[in-house]
Design an enzyme around this catalytic site. Sequence first.
Site, mmCIF file in Angstrom:
data_model
loop_
_atom_site.group_PDB
_atom_site.id
_atom_site.type_symbol
_atom_site.label_atom_id
_atom_site.label_comp_id
_atom_site.label_asym_id
_atom_site.label_seq_id
_atom_site.Cartn_x
_atom_site.Cartn_y
_atom_site.Cartn_z
ATOM 1 N N TYR A 156 0.841 -1.338 -0.075
ATOM 2 C CA TYR A 156 -0.140 -0.140 0.005
ATOM 3 C C TYR A 156 0.916 1.273 -0.016
ATOM 4 C CZ TYR A 156 -3.996 -3.033 1.289
ATOM 5 O OH TYR A 156 -5.205 -3.845 0.889
ATOM 6 N N LYS A 198 3.203 -15.563 1.744
ATOM 7 C CA LYS A 198 3.154 -16.070 0.308
ATOM 8 C C LYS A 198 4.633 -16.626 -0.144
ATOM 9 C CE LYS A 198 0.458 -17.506 -2.793
ATOM 10 N NZ LYS A 198 -0.150 -18.655 -2.940
ATOM 11 N N ASP A 226 -3.354 -18.090 1.084
ATOM 12 C CA ASP A 226 -4.489 -18.855 0.615
ATOM 13 C C ASP A 226 -5.068 -19.756 1.467
ATOM 14 O OD1 ASP A 226 -1.970 -19.873 -0.018
ATOM 15 O OD2 ASP A 226 -2.421 -20.574 -1.907
ATOM 16 N N ASP A 237 -5.323 -6.719 5.535
ATOM 17 C CA ASP A 237 -6.651 -6.238 5.128
ATOM 18 C C ASP A 237 -7.684 -7.166 5.005
ATOM 19 O OD1 ASP A 237 -8.237 -3.866 4.648
ATOM 20 O OD2 ASP A 237 -7.074 -3.378 2.896
ATOM 21 N N ASP A 256 -11.134 -8.558 7.404
ATOM 22 C CA ASP A 256 -12.584 -8.611 7.138
ATOM 23 C C ASP A 256 -13.362 -9.787 7.212
ATOM 24 O OD1 ASP A 256 -12.230 -5.954 6.932
ATOM 25 O OD2 ASP A 256 -13.507 -5.770 5.032
#
Length: 361
Positions: free
Chosen positions: A141, A191, A223, A247, A251
Amino acid sequence: MNLNVLVLPGDGIGNEVTREAVRVLRHVAAKWNHQLKLTEGLLGGVAIHKTGTPLPPETERLAGDADATLMGAVGLPEFDDAPPEKRPEKGLLGIRKALGVYANLRPVKAHASLLDSSPLKNHLVEGADMIIVRELTGGIYYGTPRGISGEGAQERAVNTMTYTRPEIERVTRMAFNLARARRKKVTSVDKSNVLENSQLWRKVVIEVAREFPDVELDHLLVDNCAMQLILNPRRFDVVLTENMFGDILSDEGAVLAGSIGMLPSASIGARKPSGAWVGLFEPVHGSAPDIAGQNKANPLGAIGSVEAMLAYSFGLQEEASAVDAAIEVVMRSGRVTADLRPPGTPATTEEVGEAVCAAIG
Ligand code: NAD
């Protein structure tokens, strides 16, 4: 202990839920004999109205002086078409940056009385109790180079996922320290089968973990983590991950808790000379213009943010546990707001705040 707290109610239901959170904070301070110094400041739409900017310099100064900041929510529909600099949300990003809060902590708990509110089967969700630690000021980001260039078939976009060793070390230490006060298990999510960035992440996490031999560490690819959060949420205690993965996963974790009005969050930065950790505490939800001013917003996310403040900024575990237990008592009593679909007449925002104080005793 001296509790030096800045309160930024913000807009819409931010005012209503913050009022109840402050009620609980005052109650706790009085019961445990802490010196509470409360200051109030402007942030968001209300700040634009009064000063012309969503994050007035005075608010930044007050936040810098406080040990911890309690926020409501920002956002007013009248600013939906305003330019970015004149939007309430700009104030939110600005204050996070100004305070240097690099770790976002999101506790996710499946409260027994809310199991039916989760879209997942009860037997999967029951007992889930984790905290997601998301790195907040680095990663893709913020990385450069970034941007869109070229035209037609040559048009391309680039973002850069970048982390330095110190950025990974400090958030990892935060996660391990939190785990020490919980079930002593950290799951680091990356990852590393594909990204060099994640390979460095994993290497540094393993090195820092050696400082915490009493805490168990395991690793999951992001994943697989996304799947395990739904299939087996009880396996998680502290989930540690970088900015973008966090992020997305946080959620997903929110689904376990039943209603958005329930969810607290904490963003933590450096330690102050006073011993407190700089912290910004806010419910996850927004200003909910559709129910603002009706005394029906669920204040438990904001009250849970007070619990997080007591635990993470001030290290007051007993007080934090008392707030947590009181929230559970209130939920079991069924005297909750309409979003939790209670059997009888829903309680008002204010009644829930009063009930939490009564349950603390
Ligand atoms: P929202 O979270 O405000 O509301 C989404 C839905 O959830 C609405 O139906 C609302 O009534 C309900 N809801 C939210 N909090 C609740 C609570 N405590 N009790 C009961 N019901 C609750 O999200 P939105 O509608 O997408 O955004 C409204 C405004 O808030 C926008 O301006 C947005 O930019 C802003 N926003 C701010 C923050 C923040 O300050 N951290 C976060 C998200 C959205």
